[in-house]
Design an enzyme around this catalytic site. Sequence first.
Site, PDB file in Angstrom:
ATOM      1  N   LYS A 115      94.306  51.280  95.762  1.00  0.00           N
ATOM      2  CA  LYS A 115      93.354  50.226  95.391  1.00  0.00           C
ATOM      3  C   LYS A 115      93.216  49.182  96.489  1.00  0.00           C
ATOM      4  O   LYS A 115      92.149  48.587  96.646  1.00  0.00           O
ATOM      5  CB  LYS A 115      93.767  49.568  94.067  1.00  0.00           C
ATOM      6  CG  LYS A 115      93.521  50.468  92.867  1.00  0.00           C
ATOM      7  CD  LYS A 115      93.561  49.695  91.563  1.00  0.00           C
ATOM      8  CE  LYS A 115      93.255  50.607  90.396  1.00  0.00           C
ATOM      9  NZ  LYS A 115      93.457  49.940  89.091  1.00  0.00           N
ATOM     10  N   LYS A 197      89.683  65.441  89.917  1.00  0.00           N
ATOM     11  CA  LYS A 197      89.700  65.050  88.519  1.00  0.00           C
ATOM     12  C   LYS A 197      88.341  64.461  88.132  1.00  0.00           C
ATOM     13  O   LYS A 197      87.738  63.737  88.938  1.00  0.00           O
ATOM     14  CB  LYS A 197      90.802  63.987  88.357  1.00  0.00           C
ATOM     15  CG  LYS A 197      91.148  63.647  86.924  1.00  0.00           C
ATOM     16  CD  LYS A 197      92.317  62.680  86.895  1.00  0.00           C
ATOM     17  CE  LYS A 197      92.121  61.703  85.755  1.00  0.00           C
ATOM     18  NZ  LYS A 197      93.148  60.700  85.633  1.00  0.00           N
ATOM     19  N   LYS A 200      85.529  58.410  86.110  1.00  0.00           N
ATOM     20  CA  LYS A 200      84.435  57.534  85.706  1.00  0.00           C
ATOM     21  C   LYS A 200      83.804  56.853  86.917  1.00  0.00           C
ATOM     22  O   LYS A 200      82.734  56.293  86.820  1.00  0.00           O
ATOM     23  CB  LYS A 200      84.906  56.504  84.671  1.00  0.00           C
ATOM     24  CG  LYS A 200      86.264  55.888  84.878  1.00  0.00           C
ATOM     25  CD  LYS A 200      86.681  55.128  83.608  1.00  0.00           C
ATOM     26  CE  LYS A 200      88.012  54.400  83.806  1.00  0.00           C
ATOM     27  NZ  LYS A 200      88.413  53.645  82.638  1.00  0.00           N
TER      28      LYS A 200
END
Length: 333
Positions: A115, A197, A200
């Site tokens: 992040k 994966k 979103k």
Amino acid sequence: MEEQKKTLYSAVQPTNGLTIGNYIGAIKNWVQLQSEYDCFYAIADMHAITVRQVPAQLRQKTLSLLALYIACGVDPEKCTLYVQSHNPCHAQLAWVLNTFTYVGEMERMTQFKDKSAKHADNINMGLMDYPVLMAADILLYQTDVVPVGIDQRQHLEITRDIAIRFNNAYSPTFTVPEGIYPKVGAKIGDLLDPSKKMSKSAENANGSIFMDDDRDTIIRKFKRAVTDSNTEVKYDPENKAGVSNLLSIYTAFTGKSIEEAEREFAGCGYGDFKLAVGEAVADKLAPVQAEQARLLADKAYLDGVLKRGAERAYYVANKTLNKVHKKIGFYQI
Ligand code: TRP
């Protein structure tokens, strides 16, 4: 005498719209686990603000996520459903646990490093402290088990380390939680790149099916899903990643086994197979979406759920927090 149920804790961030990967990997499990355990399910808005959010959207997503969970079968009568920021104990315990956590440990966290790279202009203290807040979430409720995806495994490990460290420094205070790692659906792949994966926040939204996608969108996305140059509908994740991913989705949405599905589509072309998967998903999502919309129109009901949830969460969490404050020597009045 009624047997004491074990305590289970889980939380989800009210950020981007959820995908069917989240549904299969998390929401469905929440529903299955709620009768077996005393479940605390939180909407982690305090974790969400570690990256910048638009206030009006954060508010709206919080309520819409609550409605989605209830629409999917999470029952507010059976579990404690609440918003993290409604219970002040989380921030309070996180502060204490900060003093039992080393800077080096936090700097080594994989998600923090990822992040930080992604939000290089806003590497705030909250982003680094994220795992400690998560430890506070879990430890406040004397949690026995935490269902987590692989991406949260490291955070659960550090939670255990912090709990053990505190217990050793004083006396047993926190239950040391165990992780449960759901096998099926833990990794639904992207429709366009099944090695990744389903996310979103994927670059190409056509690879993800969102819980609020309409029927036409769902079917269109499945039509474009990658398969292979072969023609057989067979589960073989190594050599047929795309087809296997579609089979996983199909079985998760229909309750059929892989073998049943393979038999059903034997001799069927990929085009018809993809259409069938799309239809199964769309059929299942339509009533969930309708129920979510109905709930969102009844704000008084949703607010009531959150009020009761916050009260129960506070009652349980505050007991742990009081113990902690006593042990570390905070003067009590
Ligand atoms: N960090 C988790 C996620 O993004 C959400 C979360 C917050 C959580 N607190 C938690 C999950 C406690 C399990 C237990 O998925």
